[in-house]
Write a protein that holds these residues in place. Sequence first.
Motif, PDB file in Angstrom:
ATOM      1  N   LEU A   1      97.276   2.030  29.147  1.00 18.17           N
ATOM      2  CA  LEU A   1      97.162   0.732  29.811  1.00 18.17           C
ATOM      3  C   LEU A   1      96.101  -0.128  29.134  1.00 18.17           C
ATOM      4  O   LEU A   1      96.314  -1.325  28.904  1.00 18.17           O
ATOM      5  CB  LEU A   1      96.810   0.924  31.282  1.00 18.17           C
ATOM      6  CG  LEU A   1      96.578  -0.378  32.056  1.00 18.17           C
ATOM      7  CD1 LEU A   1      97.869  -1.200  32.159  1.00 18.17           C
ATOM      8  CD2 LEU A   1      96.023  -0.098  33.457  1.00 18.17           C
ATOM      9  N   ALA A   2      94.969   0.487  28.811  1.00 17.67           N
ATOM     10  CA  ALA A   2      93.905  -0.264  28.138  1.00 17.67           C
ATOM     11  C   ALA A   2      94.403  -0.831  26.815  1.00 17.67           C
ATOM     12  O   ALA A   2      94.157  -2.006  26.489  1.00 17.67           O
ATOM     13  CB  ALA A   2      92.695   0.634  27.907  1.00 17.67           C
ATOM     14  N   ASP A   3      95.120  -0.013  26.057  1.00 11.36           N
ATOM     15  CA  ASP A   3      95.611  -0.460  24.743  1.00 11.36           C
ATOM     16  C   ASP A   3      96.649  -1.570  24.885  1.00 11.36           C
ATOM     17  O   ASP A   3      96.578  -2.594  24.199  1.00 11.36           O
ATOM     18  CB  ASP A   3      96.217   0.722  23.981  1.00 11.36           C
ATOM     19  CG  ASP A   3      95.174   1.761  23.574  1.00 11.36           C
ATOM     20  OD1 ASP A   3      93.976   1.418  23.564  1.00 11.36           O
ATOM     21  OD2 ASP A   3      95.562   2.910  23.287  1.00 11.36           O
ATOM     22  N   SER A   4      97.608  -1.387  25.781  1.00  9.20           N
ATOM     23  CA  SER A   4      98.671  -2.384  25.921  1.00  9.20           C
ATOM     24  C   SER A   4      98.142  -3.692  26.496  1.00  9.20           C
ATOM     25  O   SER A   4      98.678  -4.767  26.211  1.00  9.20           O
ATOM     26  CB  SER A   4      99.791  -1.836  26.814  1.00  9.20           C
ATOM     27  OG  SER A   4      99.324  -1.575  28.130  1.00  9.20           O
ATOM     28  N   SER A   5      97.077  -3.623  27.277  1.00 11.21           N
ATOM     29  CA  SER A   5      96.518  -4.827  27.897  1.00 11.21           C
ATOM     30  C   SER A   5      95.851  -5.740  26.877  1.00 11.21           C
ATOM     31  O   SER A   5      95.663  -6.939  27.149  1.00 11.21           O
ATOM     32  CB  SER A   5      95.502  -4.446  28.977  1.00 11.21           C
ATOM     33  OG  SER A   5      96.122  -3.724  30.025  1.00 11.21           O
ATOM     34  N   GLN A   6      95.507  -5.197  25.715  1.00  2.32           N
ATOM     35  CA  GLN A   6      94.830  -6.028  24.713  1.00  2.32           C
ATOM     36  C   GLN A   6      95.755  -7.121  24.159  1.00  2.32           C
ATOM     37  O   GLN A   6      95.287  -8.077  23.525  1.00  2.32           O
ATOM     38  CB  GLN A   6      94.281  -5.159  23.581  1.00  2.32           C
ATOM     39  CG  GLN A   6      93.278  -4.105  24.033  1.00  2.32           C
ATOM     40  CD  GLN A   6      92.256  -4.639  25.032  1.00  2.32           C
ATOM     41  OE1 GLN A   6      91.558  -5.609  24.747  1.00  2.32           O
ATOM     42  NE2 GLN A   6      92.176  -4.008  26.213  1.00  2.32           N
TER      43      GLN A   6
ATOM     44  N   LEU B   1      88.770  -2.992  29.965  1.00  3.69           N
ATOM     45  CA  LEU B   1      89.634  -1.836  30.222  1.00  3.69           C
ATOM     46  C   LEU B   1      89.481  -0.763  29.147  1.00  3.69           C
ATOM     47  O   LEU B   1      89.759   0.414  29.411  1.00  3.69           O
ATOM     48  CB  LEU B   1      91.092  -2.288  30.316  1.00  3.69           C
ATOM     49  CG  LEU B   1      91.413  -3.285  31.440  1.00  3.69           C
ATOM     50  CD1 LEU B   1      92.868  -3.724  31.365  1.00  3.69           C
ATOM     51  CD2 LEU B   1      91.105  -2.686  32.811  1.00  3.69           C
ATOM     52  N   LYS B   2      89.016  -1.146  27.966  1.00  3.87           N
ATOM     53  CA  LYS B   2      88.860  -0.167  26.889  1.00  3.87           C
ATOM     54  C   LYS B   2      87.757   0.845  27.195  1.00  3.87           C
ATOM     55  O   LYS B   2      87.717   1.925  26.586  1.00  3.87           O
ATOM     56  CB  LYS B   2      88.578  -0.884  25.562  1.00  3.87           C
ATOM     57  CG  LYS B   2      89.723  -1.765  25.100  1.00  3.87           C
ATOM     58  CD  LYS B   2      89.578  -2.204  23.656  1.00  3.87           C
ATOM     59  CE  LYS B   2      88.426  -3.146  23.448  1.00  3.87           C
ATOM     60  NZ  LYS B   2      88.378  -3.676  22.055  1.00  3.87           N
ATOM     61  N   GLY B   3      86.868   0.523  28.102  1.00  5.12           N
ATOM     62  CA  GLY B   3      85.802   1.461  28.445  1.00  5.12           C
ATOM     63  C   GLY B   3      86.108   2.353  29.630  1.00  5.12           C
ATOM     64  O   GLY B   3      85.278   3.183  30.018  1.00  5.12           O
ATOM     65  N   TRP B   4      87.324   2.236  30.189  1.00  2.00           N
ATOM     66  CA  TRP B   4      87.608   2.906  31.448  1.00  2.00           C
ATOM     67  C   TRP B   4      87.699   4.431  31.352  1.00  2.00           C
ATOM     68  O   TRP B   4      87.320   5.137  32.281  1.00  2.00           O
ATOM     69  CB  TRP B   4      88.884   2.351  32.073  1.00  2.00           C
ATOM     70  CG  TRP B   4      88.588   1.472  33.247  1.00  2.00           C
ATOM     71  CD1 TRP B   4      88.551   0.122  33.288  1.00  2.00           C
ATOM     72  CD2 TRP B   4      88.280   1.903  34.575  1.00  2.00           C
ATOM     73  NE1 TRP B   4      88.241  -0.331  34.545  1.00  2.00           N
ATOM     74  CE2 TRP B   4      88.070   0.741  35.361  1.00  2.00           C
ATOM     75  CE3 TRP B   4      88.152   3.140  35.181  1.00  2.00           C
ATOM     76  CZ2 TRP B   4      87.738   0.797  36.708  1.00  2.00           C
ATOM     77  CZ3 TRP B   4      87.830   3.199  36.540  1.00  2.00           C
ATOM     78  CH2 TRP B   4      87.630   2.025  37.275  1.00  2.00           C
ATOM     79  N   VAL B   5      88.186   4.955  30.245  1.00  4.90           N
ATOM     80  CA  VAL B   5      88.270   6.420  30.136  1.00  4.90           C
ATOM     81  C   VAL B   5      86.862   7.013  30.161  1.00  4.90           C
ATOM     82  O   VAL B   5      86.587   7.987  30.880  1.00  4.90           O
ATOM     83  CB  VAL B   5      89.038   6.829  28.864  1.00  4.90           C
ATOM     84  CG1 VAL B   5      88.884   8.332  28.622  1.00  4.90           C
ATOM     85  CG2 VAL B   5      90.516   6.488  29.010  1.00  4.90           C
TER      86      VAL B   5
END
Length: 360
Positions: A218-223, A235-239
Amino acid sequence: MLSNLRRGSLAVFILAIGTILTDPVAGLSQELPRVTVHRVDLIEMLRTGRWDTLDKQLSAYQMKAEKDPRFEMNAMAAFGAFDAGNSLISAKLNDWVTAAPNSYAALVARATCEIAIAQRLRGDGPGEDVPQETHAAVDKELQAAVRDAGEAIKIHPNLAPAYALRIKAARIDGTSDEMARAKGDALSIVPGSFAVREQIMYALRPRWGGTRQEMQALADSSQYYAEQNPAMQFLKGWVSLDEGDDFANTGKWPEAIEKYTQALQTGGEYWTSYRRRAGAYYATQQWQKAVDDGLRSNSLYPDYSETVGMLAYATARVGEPDASILWIAEYMRFEMPDPQMFDLVKSDQIALKAQGKQNW
């Protein structure tokens, strides 16, 4: 510290009256506009029944976010003012909706509060640990919130905050079908909303039945939407954030701090990462670091109850009882105080007297 707050008297605090606001903090991201919402002002409009003014303010934040997604943070912070467990706020929201049943702003504000109440009733533990009577009360609040959000969407179909609330409600106590519908509706209408994607990210955490692989996807696709809405970088920091929470839940605070720091490095200045790290610093008695991170989180997303409450305790720990009392007063605008908060007030008063500030 006190330069960040509007000063007020101790007597005013004891009566739970008075407005406390934080001043803007320099150095925010060049890509995202500064959040300018003063949430306590919105609560004061609600308290005094200035429905028309409140409606215009919230609607203006929403319309600006729709025209330029970079301003979505302001809309999120504005509607988030009603993410509160104070029963007086809930009662006033009922009055507002009764007075203005066709106001999407009123409906979203009430839905926000209903979900907040449900979340506080439920707690953070496993669903099977929630007593049956509590479960029924949670369901009642969530169902009301979903109805309000749905009515708001009928009035204003592009209403990202309402779609985000439906996702949040489905996560807290909904079925997989309800979650699928809420996500599908939101992504088909407002795919570039950070508010929506943030709530989907919460739902994808392993503790809610998702996986970190899904979170990363999700983080990747949201970019794809990051150019128009730079908040997607968070979102990239969420994991790493989720990994930090796992360490925090087991008392492994140094490891949690390391992961929260990674989340900030990977996802940028996300208020949640600062807030989580502030809590970890507090748990390890690194009081000043807790204050610094708490203030940073508060500058990025003002007046969130958890942040404000933590700052009340942390400023007391660094020998600033006057600041602590002001943070407590701000907290009480949004939440009902607990016995620990009253104990903090007493210790702050003793510290003020020792500092020769008993007439402050």
